[in-house]
Each structure stands twice: as C-alpha cells, then as structure tokens.
Scaffold this motif. Structure first.
Motif: not given
Length: 301
Positions: A201-205, A208, A243-244, A248, A259
């Motif tokens: 999954y794309e995240t700001e960091e 993931l 998921r935490t 990542t 991306t």
C-alpha cells in the motif's frame, strides 16, 4: 479505455509496423501487432516480402521480436538512441504504415515525458513519451526517430475517441526496449526477478507491505507483513489483522521508492540472484535488510 491501440481488429488480416534491429533478421514490433495471428509477413524497403517466425514477446511492455530469413544486404538495422536524454519540444519523426500506406513519415515534437500508460491488464509502462506527430492504425510498432535518425521510441498507442489521430500519441522509450530485446532473442521471454511481496500500500512514508508470499525471498530475508492477532471477546476468539506491525519500504539500495511503479521498475531492472538492500521503517526506526532476489536464473551459454 481511453488509450486505444493503433492496430484495430480486422476480420482477415491486419497491418502494423516494425524495424530491423540486426543483420540476423530480427524485427522489433509491438506485441499487440502479432498477438493471436497465425502468419506474419514482413515487407522490406525494396518491396521484398518474407515470412516471419516468432522469436519472443513481452506482453507486459507490449514488445515482441520476430525474425525473417533475408540476405544481410537487404537488412538495414535501425540506429538506437538514448531516451533518457529527451526534452520536451524536441523534433521527432514517426515512420510506419498507417491505413496500409507503406513507409509514411510524419513529424512533430515531444509534447511531454514520463507519462504512465496502462498497456495490458493493470500493468503500467513508465516513462512513456507523448508526441503530437500524426500516428494512426498501422503505425503500431514503428520507430519514433530523433533529428539524427536514431530510434528513441516505439509508437504504441493514441489517445482518441474515434480511433484516429487526435494529436496525442505515445511511444515506448527505446531504453526500455534495449533492456528487453536481448532477453527476448535469447530466452523468448523476459526473465523477471521475484522479491516475494505480492501486495503493498502506498503511504506518505513509503510502501507498506500488505502481503508476503510464503517462503519467498522477502519472508526469508526477515521482511515483516501484517500480523494476525487473536483476541478473546467473551466466549469467542476473534482474529484481527494488525497492519501497524508490517514494514514500510522507503528505499531500494539508495533509490527512494514512493510508488508501486517506482518499486516495480527498480526490482525489474535487476536479475534473479542479485542482492538488493531494502531500507525499511520498522517500529519507527530505519532498518536495512539485504535480500537476494529469486526467480528463474538465466543460463550461461
């Protein structure tokens, strides 16, 4: 779909374009030009026609190689350029057979760079070249040339609601083709490395990790995916996905990956058996993890 292919379905026969890439008779074209056809004939500049045999294809990048048995003196290989040096506004020249009109040349400029274009299924080709040179059905697989006559791209798709040129065309960058061609000639397909991560999954960091392939390279290297936790609620035991707890990914070696396309492009530029270093965020800390890519290892001949 808004990215209509040049080559339209024709009941009995279709037309497309291509280019000679060596004196052995190998021809580069689009995969969709030869897809599902039983016979392919190649007509050269002098009007001589030869039956072609299938060599290999890469449907993901819409590229294919076929071969003809022709005298070397009739084969004039295209000169390969460098698509990483392109600039918006550069003059370009598209050669092909639009509507069956052989050896047609159209001119234009590079309108934009680094477009993304979905070619097959959900896979996306990055760094697509956008042009305004007129290209139409039959131009598929033909070369896009710079002002020095060097091939910088392979004409592939148009943005059109009518199926004809609207001044927005797309070409696969030649640097991608140069990576693919040797494998198609040698193996018949592209040997892609496997990292063992089936979903992110794309995240700001960063990316993931959402799902690992059991026993795959990532799991063996110690990469963590989501964890399943069991909680007792009264007489019941409930499973919860945490998921935490997943890693990542923020870099592959020294290249940042923001991306999915960044990640795929980086990994697919490697070979099975190569070792990469993933920089990940784990519990708020950066950790580096060496990972040996899996997949079919090319045989040395």
């Amino acid at each position: 779909r808004t990215d209509n292919f040049f080559l339209q379905a024709v009941p009995e026969e279709g037309t497309g374009s291509g280019m000679v890439i060596d004196k052995s008779g190998h021809i580069l074209t689009n995969f969709h030009v030869i897809e599902d056809v039983r016979e392919v004939a190649v007509t050269l500049f002098n009007g001589e026609s030869y039956d072609a045999t299938y060599v290999g294809s890469d449907p993901v990048n819409d590229l294919a190689v076929i071969r003809i048995e022709a005298p070397p003196e009739e084969l004039i290989p295209v000169r390969m350029g460098n698509s990483s040096k392109l600039k918006v506004g550069m003059n370009v020249y598209a050669i092909g057979n639009p509507f069956g009109l052989e050896r047609t040349l159209t001119t234009g400029i590079i309108s934009s760079l680094n477009r993304s274009l979905k070619i097959n299924g959900d896979r996306t080709i990055k760094s697509i070249i956008q042009i305004d040179a007129a290209v139409n059905p039959g131009n598929s697989g033909g070369p896009l040339l710079d002002s020095h006559g060097r091939m910088i791209g392979i004409n592939t798709a148009i943005y059109s609601k009518t199926g004809q040129s609207s001044g927005v065309g797309f070409a696969i960058p030649v640097n991608l083709a140069k990576r693919v061609i040797p494998q198609l000639i040698r193996h018949g397909h592209v040997i892609r490395p496997e990292i063992g991560i089936s979903r992110v999954y794309e995240t700001e960091e960063g990316l993931l990790v959402a799902k690992l392939i059991p026993g795959g390279p990532a799991e063996l290297a110690g990469i963590r995916g989501p964890q399943t936790k069991r909680e007792r609620r009264g007489p019941f035991v409930v499973e919860r996905i945490d998921r935490t707890a997943a890693d990542t990914i923020i870099r592959v070696d020294d290249e940042k990956v923001a991306t999915v396309d960044d990640f795929l492009g980086n990994i697919e530029s490697r070979n099975p058996g190569d070792t990469v270093t993933l920089t990940i965020l784990r519990e708020g800390q950066e950790v580096t993890v060496p990972l040996r890519l899996g997949g079919e290892v090319p045989q040395v001949r």
